[in-house]
Scaffold this motif. Structure first.
Motif, short mmCIF file in Angstrom:
data_model
loop_
_atom_site.label_atom_id
_atom_site.label_comp_id
_atom_site.label_asym_id
_atom_site.label_seq_id
_atom_site.Cartn_x
_atom_site.Cartn_y
_atom_site.Cartn_z
N ARG A 182 0.83 -1.21 0.00
CA ARG A 182 0.00 0.00 0.00
C ARG A 182 0.86 1.26 0.00
N SER A 208 2.40 1.80 -3.45
CA SER A 208 1.33 2.18 -4.38
C SER A 208 0.87 3.62 -4.15
N GLU A 209 0.69 4.00 -2.88
CA GLU A 209 0.26 5.36 -2.55
C GLU A 209 1.28 6.40 -2.99
N ASP A 254 1.03 6.72 -6.81
CA ASP A 254 -0.21 7.42 -7.17
C ASP A 254 -0.14 8.90 -6.83
N SER A 255 0.44 9.21 -5.68
CA SER A 255 0.51 10.60 -5.23
C SER A 255 1.41 11.44 -6.14
N LYS A 261 -2.49 13.60 2.02
CA LYS A 261 -2.14 12.18 1.94
C LYS A 261 -1.56 11.68 3.25
N ASN A 268 -3.08 8.91 6.14
CA ASN A 268 -2.34 7.75 6.62
C ASN A 268 -2.15 7.77 8.12
#
Length: 87
Positions: free
Chosen positions: A38, A41-42, A45-46, A77, A81
């Motif tokens: 995760r 991936s984050e 994407d960010s 973001k 989290n």
């Protein structure tokens, strides 16, 4: 001045997330693997979302505005989290 304070807050929040993630990953197991995936991936994407904003003019016309919006982008973001990991 506000940009500096927001950047400082981003640093503090990021440190908290790093600590929380480190604890979760150090525990091992399926949850640690899922958190690692995760996290990567984050991050991808960010940065892609931020690049799209930059390419389309969504960050503003001045360097100060671009910096302000960039810090705001990452703070959203990181804050999400922090809430998720701290719960």
């Amino acid at each position: 001045m506000r940009l500096g304070l927001n950047a400082w807050a981003l640093g503090l929040e990021s440190s908290a997330v790093i600590g929380l993630r480190t604890l979760k990953i150090a525990a091992g197991g399926a949850e640690a693997e899922a958190e690692t995936r995760r996290m990567v991936s984050e991050k991808i994407d960010s940065v892609l979302a931020l690049q799209m904003l930059a390419l389309t003019g969504g960050l503003g016309a001045t360097p100060h505005r671009a910096a302000t919006r960039t810090v705001a982008h990452y703070r959203r973001k990181v804050r999400a989290n922090r809430r998720r990991l701290g719960a």
